[in-house]
Design a protein around this motif. Structure first.
Motif, mmCIF file in Angstrom:
data_model
loop_
_atom_site.group_PDB
_atom_site.id
_atom_site.type_symbol
_atom_site.label_atom_id
_atom_site.label_comp_id
_atom_site.label_asym_id
_atom_site.label_seq_id
_atom_site.Cartn_x
_atom_site.Cartn_y
_atom_site.Cartn_z
ATOM 1 N N UNK A 1 0.844 -1.201 0.000
ATOM 2 C CA UNK A 1 0.000 0.000 0.000
ATOM 3 C C UNK A 1 0.876 1.247 0.000
ATOM 4 N N UNK A 2 1.971 1.193 0.762
ATOM 5 C CA UNK A 2 2.932 2.293 0.752
ATOM 6 C C UNK A 2 3.472 2.510 -0.655
ATOM 7 N N UNK A 3 3.811 1.420 -1.340
ATOM 8 C CA UNK A 3 4.340 1.520 -2.694
ATOM 9 C C UNK A 3 3.355 2.162 -3.653
ATOM 10 N N UNK A 4 2.088 1.793 -3.545
ATOM 11 C CA UNK A 4 1.073 2.399 -4.415
ATOM 12 C C UNK A 4 0.928 3.888 -4.129
ATOM 13 N N UNK A 5 0.947 4.252 -2.870
ATOM 14 C CA UNK A 5 0.820 5.669 -2.513
ATOM 15 C C UNK A 5 1.997 6.477 -3.047
#
Length: 381
Positions: free
Chosen positions: A364-368
């Motif tokens: 999720x961090x990567x997508x953000x």
């Protein structure tokens, strides 16, 4: 389903159904299905390469690339999303790349009214198998009307939540060599009547290792690795033939060319001394990946907003190879690593390992980060 759960569910689907380079047919179908469900219009640029555009309010376009192929590795993990395809595994994390880009697409669509330009999503096949998928994607229009490109790679030996930024050189020239030694076979009891290909190959390997240690400037990164050696028939037979393959990694074209010539010179020397014949094939692989510093600094600024300054890393360049380098030869852009390791949860195997896996909380961090970087580039331009 919220975006984080969507990313994890999608990643686990891709992990269960890996496909090898240039054969990612079901994977591409799934990507297209997900994009259509988001209201986008995906199209194929190659048999398994997919692109889709998110139209915003401006003329500039930022591309985000994810690779989609798996490796010929038999998975050894005991997880409920283990690969269902024998001998094939997402051992490099491309399953997470697809899921994170799809997650970022959802976020960017939600911000569509605030986009000061356009986003192109690039799902590229065959990063793992030279000549790779990037060249054909570019040839077939993946970068048409694109101004900048970014890419993100999960890395199993960096802690989850860490982001590794490289301002210039990031990954190396990744070349391959194949050498065949032809001697003269004979009986193991009478070496004087033979030309021992195994003995000469042992000399060759030792001499290859001295090229970097004794002929290349110590401040110039270079690696020569012999990966396979095949020779012989039986314990009491002197081998007539031997074959070895390996890889050469460099950042400098001058060093690359010097190594190519020195291997040839060594083989000529062995021919003169021992009377062998040889075949030597050197294949230049993916070129050195050189980031655009301006784009790298935008990535750093955007990532810092999400993970904090303490979680930004600046490691030394990586000697691995990446065909993302071809995109960067065409337009400004940058590549970076996202950490996926969590030793407490048992996620500490390197990429390409049969036990490779990542802490899914990092995704999720990567997508953000992908979403934030793309918007930041458009805002600044």
């Amino acid at each position: 389903m919220n975006v984080e759960d969507y990313i994890i569910k999608t990643r686990e689907y891709f992990h269960e159904t890996p496909e090898l380079s240039f054969k990612e047919y079901k994977t591409a179908d799934k990507i297209e299905e997900e994009l259509r469900n988001m209201g986008l219009t995906p199209k194929r640029t190659t048999e398994t390469g997919v692109i889709a555009d998110i139209k915003g309010n401006g003329n500039k376009t930022v591309a985000i690339r994810a690779d989609i192929d798996a490796l010929p590795v038999t998975e050894e993990n005991k997880v409920n999303y283990v690969s269902q395809t024998k001998g094939v595994m997402h051992a490099c994390g491309h399953d997470t790349h697809m899921a994170m880009l799809l997650g970022a697409a959802k976020m960017l669509i939600a911000e569509k009214e605030n986009l000061k330009g356009n986003i192109r999503l690039i799902f590229q096949p065959a990063e793992e198998l030279p000549p790779g998928g990037a060249v054909d994607m570019i040839k077939n229009g993946a970068l048409d009307n694109v101004d900048y490109i970014i890419g993100q790679h999960i890395w199993g030996l960096f802690p989850a939540g860490k982001v590794a930024i490289y301002y210039k050189e990031m990954m190396a020239n990744a070349d391959e060599f194949d050498i065949k030694i032809h001697g003269r076979g004979g009986h193991g009891s009478a070496p004087q009547d033979s030309i021992d290909a195994v003995y000469i190959t042992a000399h060759l390997i030792e001499m290859l290792n001295t090229i970097v240690s004794r002929e290349i400037d110590p401040q110039e990164p270079a690696v020569i690795t012999t990966g396979t050696v095949n020779a012989g028939y039986r314990y009491n037979i002197i081998a007539a033939h031997a074959e070895l393959t390996g890889t050469v990694r460099t950042f400098s074209t001058d060093v690359q060319e010097k190594i190519i010539k020195r291997i040839k010179n060594i083989l000529e020397g062995l021919k003169s001394i021992y009377g062998i014949e040889y075949e030597y094939e050197y294949k230049k692989g993916y070129p050195v990946l050189i980031n655009n510093e301006k784009v790298s600094r935008i990535i750093e600024d955007a990532a810092e907003k999400i993970v904090g300054k303490d979680n930004i890393m600046h490691p030394k360049p990586n000697m691995g190879g990446e065909d993302f380098a071809y995109y960067l030869q065409k337009i400004p852009g940058a590549y970076y690593f996202l950490g996926g390791m969590n030793k407490d949860k048992g996620f500490d195997s390197p990429n390409h390992s049969p036990t490779f896996d990542v802490d899914e909380s990092a995704l999720y961090t990567g997508s953000k980060i992908l979403k934030e970087v793309a918007m930041e580039i458009l805002d600044r331009e």
